[in-house]
Every structure is written in C-alpha cells, then in structure tokens.
Scaffold this active site. Structure first.
Site, PDB file in Angstrom:
ATOM      1  N   CYS A  98       0.800  -1.228   0.000  1.00 45.29           N
ATOM      2  CA  CYS A  98       0.000   0.000   0.000  1.00 45.29           C
ATOM      3  C   CYS A  98       0.832   1.279   0.000  1.00 45.29           C
ATOM      4  CB  CYS A  98      -0.960  -0.005   1.185  1.00 45.29           C
ATOM      5  SG  CYS A  98      -1.920  -1.500   1.288  1.00 45.29           S
ATOM      6  N   HIS A 130      -3.534   6.749   3.032  1.00 43.24           N
ATOM      7  CA  HIS A 130      -3.903   5.437   2.484  1.00 43.24           C
ATOM      8  C   HIS A 130      -5.295   5.090   2.993  1.00 43.24           C
ATOM      9  CE1 HIS A 130      -4.024   1.354   1.338  1.00 43.24           C
ATOM     10  NE2 HIS A 130      -3.804   0.856   2.533  1.00 43.24           N
ATOM     11  N   ASN A 138     -10.088  -0.682  -0.226  1.00 43.97           N
ATOM     12  CA  ASN A 138      -8.626  -0.569  -0.189  1.00 43.97           C
ATOM     13  C   ASN A 138      -8.048  -1.109  -1.501  1.00 43.97           C
ATOM     14  OD1 ASN A 138      -5.884  -0.883   0.280  1.00 43.97           O
ATOM     15  ND2 ASN A 138      -6.120  -1.780   2.313  1.00 43.97           N
TER      16      ASN A 138
HETATM   17  O1  UT7 Z   1      -3.790  -1.669   3.700  1.00 47.12           O
HETATM   18  C1  UT7 Z   1      -3.305  -1.948   4.973  1.00 47.12           C
HETATM   19  C2  UT7 Z   1      -3.843  -3.242   5.436  1.00 47.12           C
HETATM   20  N1  UT7 Z   1      -5.150  -3.221   6.037  1.00 47.12           N
HETATM   21  C3  UT7 Z   1      -5.380  -2.780   7.277  1.00 47.12           C
HETATM   22  O2  UT7 Z   1      -4.551  -2.153   7.879  1.00 47.12           O
HETATM   23  C4  UT7 Z   1      -6.709  -3.151   7.871  1.00 47.12           C
HETATM   24  C5  UT7 Z   1      -6.681  -2.979   9.362  1.00 47.12           C
HETATM   25  N2  UT7 Z   1      -7.742  -3.623  10.074  1.00 47.12           N
HETATM   26  C6  UT7 Z   1      -9.064  -3.369   9.952  1.00 47.12           C
HETATM   27  O3  UT7 Z   1      -9.456  -2.548   9.138  1.00 47.12           O
HETATM   28  C7  UT7 Z   1     -10.023  -4.036  10.896  1.00 47.12           C
HETATM   29  O4  UT7 Z   1      -9.310  -4.719  11.890  1.00 47.12           O
HETATM   30  C8  UT7 Z   1     -10.992  -5.021  10.178  1.00 47.12           C
HETATM   31  C9  UT7 Z   1     -12.010  -4.248   9.353  1.00 47.12           C
HETATM   32  C10 UT7 Z   1     -10.216  -5.965   9.290  1.00 47.12           C
HETATM   33  C11 UT7 Z   1     -11.774  -5.831  11.213  1.00 47.12           C
HETATM   34  O5  UT7 Z   1     -12.474  -4.964  12.096  1.00 47.12           O
HETATM   35  P1  UT7 Z   1     -12.517  -5.277  13.665  1.00 47.12           P
HETATM   36  O6  UT7 Z   1     -13.328  -4.219  14.276  1.00 47.12           O
HETATM   37  O7  UT7 Z   1     -11.089  -5.435  14.110  1.00 47.12           O
HETATM   38  O8  UT7 Z   1     -13.339  -6.623  13.724  1.00 47.12           O
HETATM   39  P2  UT7 Z   1     -12.887  -8.039  14.286  1.00 47.12           P
HETATM   40  O9  UT7 Z   1     -11.897  -8.672  13.376  1.00 47.12           O
HETATM   41  O10 UT7 Z   1     -12.559  -7.896  15.737  1.00 47.12           O
HETATM   42  O11 UT7 Z   1     -14.262  -8.827  14.194  1.00 47.12           O
HETATM   43  C12 UT7 Z   1     -15.371  -8.526  15.033  1.00 47.12           C
HETATM   44  C13 UT7 Z   1     -16.459  -9.532  14.753  1.00 47.12           C
HETATM   45  C14 UT7 Z   1     -15.988 -10.975  14.797  1.00 47.12           C
HETATM   46  O12 UT7 Z   1     -17.013 -11.755  15.368  1.00 47.12           O
HETATM   47  P3  UT7 Z   1     -16.958 -12.189  16.926  1.00 47.12           P
HETATM   48  O13 UT7 Z   1     -15.683 -12.967  17.067  1.00 47.12           O
HETATM   49  O14 UT7 Z   1     -16.955 -10.910  17.690  1.00 47.12           O
HETATM   50  O15 UT7 Z   1     -18.199 -13.003  17.063  1.00 47.12           O
HETATM   51  C15 UT7 Z   1     -15.819 -11.346  13.362  1.00 47.12           C
HETATM   52  O16 UT7 Z   1     -15.978 -12.727  13.110  1.00 47.12           O
HETATM   53  O17 UT7 Z   1     -16.982  -9.338  13.434  1.00 47.12           O
HETATM   54  C16 UT7 Z   1     -16.933 -10.566  12.708  1.00 47.12           C
HETATM   55  N3  UT7 Z   1     -16.663 -10.265  11.314  1.00 47.12           N
HETATM   56  C17 UT7 Z   1     -17.636 -10.000  10.416  1.00 47.12           C
HETATM   57  N4  UT7 Z   1     -18.969  -9.924  10.548  1.00 47.12           N
HETATM   58  C18 UT7 Z   1     -19.682  -9.620   9.440  1.00 47.12           C
HETATM   59  C19 UT7 Z   1     -15.469 -10.184  10.687  1.00 47.12           C
HETATM   60  N5  UT7 Z   1     -15.634  -9.852   9.387  1.00 47.12           N
HETATM   61  C20 UT7 Z   1     -16.975  -9.732   9.213  1.00 47.12           C
HETATM   62  C21 UT7 Z   1     -17.761  -9.421   8.099  1.00 47.12           C
HETATM   63  N6  UT7 Z   1     -19.099  -9.360   8.264  1.00 47.12           N
HETATM   64  N7  UT7 Z   1     -17.219  -9.142   6.889  1.00 47.12           N
END
Ligand code: UT7
Length: 333
Positions: A118, A260, A290
């Site tokens: 990125c 970014h 992204n």
């Molecule tokens: O370009 C540089 C690289 N990219 C980044 O730097 C991305 C950085 N990270 C992020 O943007 C965020 O961490 C994410 C968007 C990837 C994830 O967001 P989060 O708030 O950290 O969510 P999480 O991974 O803690 O997931 C929360 C919940 C989980 O369920 P439980 O365990 O709480 O029951 C996931 O299984 O949300 C669930 N979940 C989803 N639910 C519906 C994860 N993905 C999805 C989804 N739809 N697509």
C-alpha cells in the site's frame, strides 16, 4: 549549480467498470452492509474484468494518458517508469516495461517495478524525486495499479470485503525557477518485524502453489486486521510529523492530508493523532475500498479534479502497508 526542484506535473486514474456493493456481497457471504460500513467505511469496490482490457497495465495505460494530457507531455517525454503493484500482470517481464510498450514509448527509458504494497505510490513519488534531483531522470511516470480481486479469498469475509481494484498515476518532473509547486520533503521506511501481520507466503520461490493450496485456499493474502490497525494509525501519524519536521513546517501550514484508504476508523484515528480536522483529510474509501498502491493516487487525483486540492495547496501523501512499509511526501501542489 542550482538545486533541481521537483513537482507533480499531472495525475490520472482508471477505475474498473464493475461495481460490487456490500449488498452484492451479502448475497454470497455471511456479512452485512451495516457491519462493513460501520467497521470500515466501505460501501462498494470496483473489480477488474477477467475477460481482459482491465489488467493492471491496461488500467495504468488509461490513467497515464490522462496524466500525460494534464502534464502536457508526450509519451516519449517520459524517461522513467516506476510501477508499484503487488498484483503485476505477470511475473516477467515487469509491468513497467509492459506499460512502456502500451504507451508507445520508444526511447528505451528505465522501467522498474516496486512491490511495497500500500505504500507503493508514495515510495514511487519519493524515488522519482531523488532520480530527478540527481539528474538521472526528467519526467518520471509513477504508477500504483492493483488487481487485488485475484488475491483475496472471496470465501473469507474477514478479508474480501476490504479490497478492490483500481489504478492511479502521477508524473513527477522538474519545478522550474520561480514555480512554488514543489515536493518539500520525503520519508520512507519499513519494519520487517511486522511480516506476520499481512502476507502471502504461498506462490513465491520458497513455496510454489500446489493443488492442495488451491483446494484449501491457503495461497491467498492473509492479514491480522487488529494488529495492522494499531500499527497503521501510529505509523501514519509519525509519517506526517516526520515530513513536516524535515521541511521545517508546522501542521497549521497543511491544507490537505491524503492518507492510504484502508479503513475509515484508521483514517479518523490518524487524523486525531496528527491533530488535524477531518475536513482537511481526503477520504474516498466508501466508493473503492482498499486498492493498495492505488488508494493514495486515486484519492489525490479525485480531490484535484473536484477542485478541493488546488495549485499552491500544501498536501501530505501518507501511506502504510504490508512489509510493514511506510512513507510520506510533503508537497506544495
Ligand atoms: O492496507 C493496509 C492493510 N489493512 C489494514 O490495515 C486493515 C486494518 N484492520 C481493519 O481494518 C479491521 O481490523 C478489520 C475491518 C479488518 C476488522 O475490524 P474489527 O473491528 O477489528 O473486527 P474483528 O476482526 O474484531 O471482528 C469482530 C467480529 C468478529 O465476530 P466475533 O468474534 O466478535 O463473534 C468477526 O468474526 O466481526 C466478525 N466479522 C464479520 N462480521 C460480518 C469479521 N468480518 C466480518 C464481516 N461481516 N465481513
């Protein structure tokens, strides 16, 4: 000898025609528009055609025509191409050389690909700045072009909702005596200790793709979202502070930050850490997700086209990605 100064001469973008919304994704994976929008700020992304015509070098060709037009240059005025991508058309030859051909450049200019995820466009601009300042090049075409739709696991809701395809380019050239448009300072770096946070180990020399990988889907990109999130905000904020310090400038002199686009919450937290109002931050993640090396040039170009960023404005291009690579450019547009 007078010091050579550089500036952005022109920009251009290409976005694939196919739009995939969160509502489309709801139909094929266990997710919702609400979850995606609230957690990421994304509503839609563009996806390249697999029929051809929208490969990374095709997108780059279209975006380059536009940038050449704005810069009032002919293809053969370009004497170096830096092509940033982690999704090149093919392994060999490099995408920059393929693009040289597609643009009809016949001057045998230097062509190189850089794989810094990125941070690719910012790396390219800063490298172009150095090549021009040392007299090695005059007009450098810097490309960020990605077809990430090929590399994400469309069955994995934690990753596929985040990414999209697209391309942005910028032409870096000389800023002539008396022209206030200039690249003012640059910063590049990487912290290899973060290699586990975002990677794609399968498909390289160490572990070629086998049938088992394809069956198990282990050849796709893997990301530890939470870890990336934390490092991203800190790094993006540090980048901005470093380029300002290097130029001997202060935050109140900055008109725009073009960060970014990985997650709206990362962008908002970063703005908070820098201490800049979101009114001065360019955001377009809602429409494209992204697009890795392409996010910064797409957002930059759109802000110029819409009249937000004007000649004379002070802008910080700020990026972060797998590696963990990072970098920023402070410029007066
Ligand atoms: O370009 C540089 C690289 N990219 C980044 O730097 C991305 C950085 N990270 C992020 O943007 C965020 O961490 C994410 C968007 C990837 C994830 O967001 P989060 O708030 O950290 O969510 P999480 O991974 O803690 O997931 C929360 C919940 C989980 O369920 P439980 O365990 O709480 O029951 C996931 O299984 O949300 C669930 N979940 C989803 N639910 C519906 C994860 N993905 C999805 C989804 N739809 N697509």
């Amino acid at each position: 000898m007078t010091e050579i100064k550089t500036k952005i001469l022109g920009t251009g973008i290409y976005l694939p025609k196919k739009v995939v919304t969160n509502l489309d994704l709801e139909k094929v994976i266990d997710t919702s528009d609400q979850w995606i929008f609230e957690r990421t700020g994304i509503r839609a992304r563009r996806i390249c055609s697999t029929e051809g015509g929208e490969w990374p070098t095709d997108m780059a060709m279209h975006a380059s025509w536009k940038a050449l037009e704005t810069a009032r240059l002919q293809p053969n005025d370009i004497d170096m191409i830096i092509f940033a991508s982690v999704t090149p058309d093919q392994k060999l030859p490099n995408s920059a050389s393929l693009l040289q051909q597609k643009l009809g450049i016949t001057n045998n200019c230097a062509c190189m690909d850089i794989a810094v995820a990125c941070s690719g466009f910012v790396y390219g601009v800063n490298m172009a700045n150095s090549f021009i300042k040392t007299g090695m090049a005059k007009n450098v075409l810097v490309v960020g072009s990605e077809m990430l739709s090929r590399e994400v696991d469309w069955n994995d809701r934690t990753i596929c909702i985040l990414f999209g395809d697209g391309c942005g380019v910028g032409i870096v050239g000389r800023s002539e005596e008396g022209d206030e448009s200039q690249i003012l300072s640059t910063h590049l770096g990487s912290d290899g200790s973060g290699k586990e946070f975002f990677n794609q180990p399968v498909g390289g020399a160490v572990e070629p793709i086998t049938e088992t990988h394809i069956k198990e889907g282990t050849h796709f990109m893997r990301m530890k979202g939470k870890e990336m999130f934390k490092v991203a905000t800190r790094t993006l904020a540090d980048n901005a502070k470093i380029v300002l310090e290097r130029a001997g400038m202060t935050l109140d002199q900055v008109d725009w930050v073009v960060p970014h686009q990985a997650n709206i919450r990362i962008i908002e937290t970063t703005a908070n850490l820098i201490g800049i109002s979101m009114d001065k931050v360019i955001v377009n993640i809602e429409n494209y997700g992204n697009t890795s090396a392409a996010t910064v040039p797409i957002a930059f170009h759109e802000a110029i086209e819409s009249g937000k960023i004007k000649r004379g404005d002070v802008v910080i291009l700020d990026a972060f990605g797998a590696g963990l690579t990072f970098g920023a450019t402070l410029l007066r547009y």
